[in-house]
Design a protein around this motif. Structure first.
Motif, short mmCIF file in Angstrom:
data_model
loop_
_atom_site.label_atom_id
_atom_site.label_comp_id
_atom_site.label_asym_id
_atom_site.label_seq_id
_atom_site.Cartn_x
_atom_site.Cartn_y
_atom_site.Cartn_z
N ALA A 180 0.82 -1.21 0.00
CA ALA A 180 0.00 0.00 0.00
C ALA A 180 0.85 1.26 0.00
N GLN A 181 1.97 1.22 0.69
CA GLN A 181 2.86 2.37 0.69
C GLN A 181 3.40 2.65 -0.71
N ALA A 182 3.69 1.59 -1.46
CA ALA A 182 4.16 1.77 -2.83
C ALA A 182 3.08 2.39 -3.71
N LEU A 183 1.81 2.21 -3.33
CA LEU A 183 0.69 2.79 -4.07
C LEU A 183 0.38 4.21 -3.63
N GLY A 184 1.14 4.72 -2.67
CA GLY A 184 0.95 6.10 -2.24
C GLY A 184 0.06 6.29 -1.03
N PHE A 185 -0.33 5.22 -0.36
CA PHE A 185 -1.17 5.33 0.83
C PHE A 185 -0.31 5.61 2.06
N ALA A 186 -0.81 6.47 2.93
CA ALA A 186 -0.27 6.58 4.28
C ALA A 186 -0.93 5.48 5.09
N VAL A 187 -0.13 4.55 5.61
CA VAL A 187 -0.68 3.34 6.23
C VAL A 187 -0.60 3.42 7.74
N HIS A 188 -1.73 3.11 8.39
CA HIS A 188 -1.81 2.98 9.84
C HIS A 188 -2.21 1.53 10.14
N VAL A 189 -1.64 0.98 11.19
CA VAL A 189 -1.98 -0.37 11.63
C VAL A 189 -2.38 -0.32 13.09
N CYS A 190 -3.51 -0.93 13.40
CA CYS A 190 -4.00 -0.95 14.78
C CYS A 190 -4.06 -2.39 15.27
N ASP A 191 -3.44 -2.64 16.43
CA ASP A 191 -3.54 -3.95 17.06
C ASP A 191 -3.22 -3.80 18.54
N PRO A 192 -4.21 -3.97 19.42
CA PRO A 192 -3.96 -3.82 20.84
C PRO A 192 -3.27 -5.02 21.48
#
Length: 331
Positions: A180-192
Motif C-alpha cells: 500500500a505504501q508503494a501505491l501512495g497510501f499513508a498506512v496505519h496499523v492498529c492492534d492492541p
C-alpha cells in the motif's frame, strides 16, 4: 501525488548534492489520452540519467537528447509535446494526446529537504512554482487538493493523499502495508495485542496501540480513507467495523469466508447500523484472483481498494468457488 514521485525528488536531491546538474520536469496539462496524469514527475541529470516518468518513454528520450545537445534551461518554462497527430504518434501519445510540461533547473535543495521531511510525517505539502523565475513556495495542503496550472504558476501536491487503516498486525497486514505504501497510501496499523505490537517493524507505517473502535474514531475517516479488518477475531474486527461503516471512508472491508461474512453481517445488524451502512461492507474482502498466499491476498485486497478509489464498478466474487481465502491469510 504518487509515492514514486517522492522517490524521484529524493533521487534528484542526491544527484544535486553530489554536484550534478538536474532538471525537474512536471506534467502540468494534458489533452486527449495521456500516459501519465497531471503532477507526474521526471528528474533528468546532466549526463542523461533519469528518474521517474512523464510519458511512455519517447518524451523522456527526447528530453534526454535535448540535454545532451546542450539545451539546458536556466529558467522555469513550458515544453509541449503532441501538438499534431503526427507528433503525438512520434512520441507514443495515444489517441492524439498532448502534454504540456514544466521544465525547471534544480537550484537548491532547501525546499526539497523541507518537503521530504514534511511528507515523511505523513503531511501534505503544496509546491507552487512561478514560471520564468522558478521561485518556489511551499504551503500546507489538504486531502482533495489537486495540481493546478493558471498559466503563470504551477501548483503540485506532495504527500499521501490517501490513507489506509489495517486492523491487525499479522503477516497479511505486514505485506499489505508494504504494498500500500508503494501505491501512495499513508498506512496505519492498529492492534492492541501485545504479542503482535512488539514484533511490528515495517518502516513508514504508523502503529496505533488503542482499541480498534477508538482508533477509527480518532482518525476521523474521510472520503480518502480505506479501512480493512484483518484479525479474524470478531472482538477486534467488529469493533472497528461498527465505527468505520458509519464514517465517510470510501472503502470498508473485512477478511473472511462467505460463511463468516454472513455471520458478521448478522452481528452488525444487532447494533445501531442501518441496512445501507452494513451493505457498504466489502466482504469477503478483495477481488477474486484465486489467491492462496498472503502476498496474493494482499494484492487482491489492494486491487479492490484501488478499483473503488478510481470509481470502477467492482464485480462480486463468483458464488461457486471452492474457497474464498485460505487459512494462511490469518497470520
Amino acid at each position: 501525488m504518487d509515492a514514486l514521485d517522492l522517490q524521484v525528488l529524493a533521487r534528484a536531491r542526491d544527484w544535486y548534492v553530489a554536484g550534478e546538474p538536474v532538471w525537474l520536469v512536471s506534467v502540468v496539462e494534458t489533452w486527449g489520452s495521456a500516459p501519465r496524469p497531471v503532477g507526474s514527475l521526471l528528474a533528468v541529470r546532466g549526463d542523461g540519467a533519469v528518474a521517474g516518468s512523464v510519458s511512455g518513454g519517447c518524451v523522456e528520450d527526447d528530453l534526454v537528447r535535448r540535454v545532451s545537445r546542450g539545451e539546458r534551461p536556466t529558467e522555469a518554462g513550458i515544453v509541449r509535446y503532441g501538438v499534431s497527430k503526427e507528433e503525438a504518434a512520434r512520441f507514443g501519445l495515444p489517441c492524439g494526446g498532448t502534454l504540456r510540461l514544466l521544465v525547471e533547473p534544480l537550484r537548491t535543495t532547501d525546499w526539497l529537504d523541507t518537503m521530504l521531511a514534511t511528507t515523511a510525517r505523513h503531511e501534505l505539502v503544496a509546491r507552487v512554482v512561478a514560471l520564468g523565475s522558478g521561485d518556489i513556495t511551499l504551503r500546507p495542503a489538504q486531502r482533495g487538493d489537486k495540481p493546478a496550472f493558471d498559466g503563470e504558476r504551477f501548483t503540485s501536491i506532495f504527500g499521501p493523499r490517501w490513507r489506509l487503516l489495517l486492523i491487525g498486525a499479522g503477516q497479511l497486514s505486514r505485506i499489505t502495508a508494504q504494498m500500500a505504501q508503494a501505491l501512495g497510501f499513508a498506512v496505519h496499523v492498529c492492534d492492541p495485542r501485545l504479542e503482535y505490537r512488539t514484533d511490528w517493524d515495517v518502516d513508514g507505517v504508523v502503529f496505533e496501540e488503542g482499541m480498534p473502535d477508538d482508533v477509527v474514531v480518532a482518525m476521523e475517516p474521510d472520503a480518502h480513507t480505506a479501512i480493512v479488518a484483518l484479525t479474524h477475531d470478531p472482538k477486534l474486527d467488529d469493533m472497528a467495523l461498527l465505527e468505520a461503516l458509519k464514517s465517510p471512508a470510501f472503502y470498508v472491508g473485512a477478511l473472511g469466508s462467505r460463511k463468516n461474512t454472513a455471520a458478521r453481517r448478522e452481528r452488525l445488524a444487532l447494533f445501531d447500523l442501518s441496512t445501507d451502512e452494513i451493505d457498504r461492507l466489502h466482504g469477503p474482502v478483495g477481488l477474486y484472483l484465486g489467491s492462496r498466499t498472503p502476498a496474493e491476498i494482499a494484492i487482491s485486497i489492494l486491487a479492490e481498494i484501488v478499483a473503488v478509489k478510481n470509481g470502477v464498478t467492482v464485480v462480486q466474487r463468483p458464488p461457486a468457488l471452492v474457497q474464498d481465502h485460505v487459512e494462511a491469510s490469518r497470520r
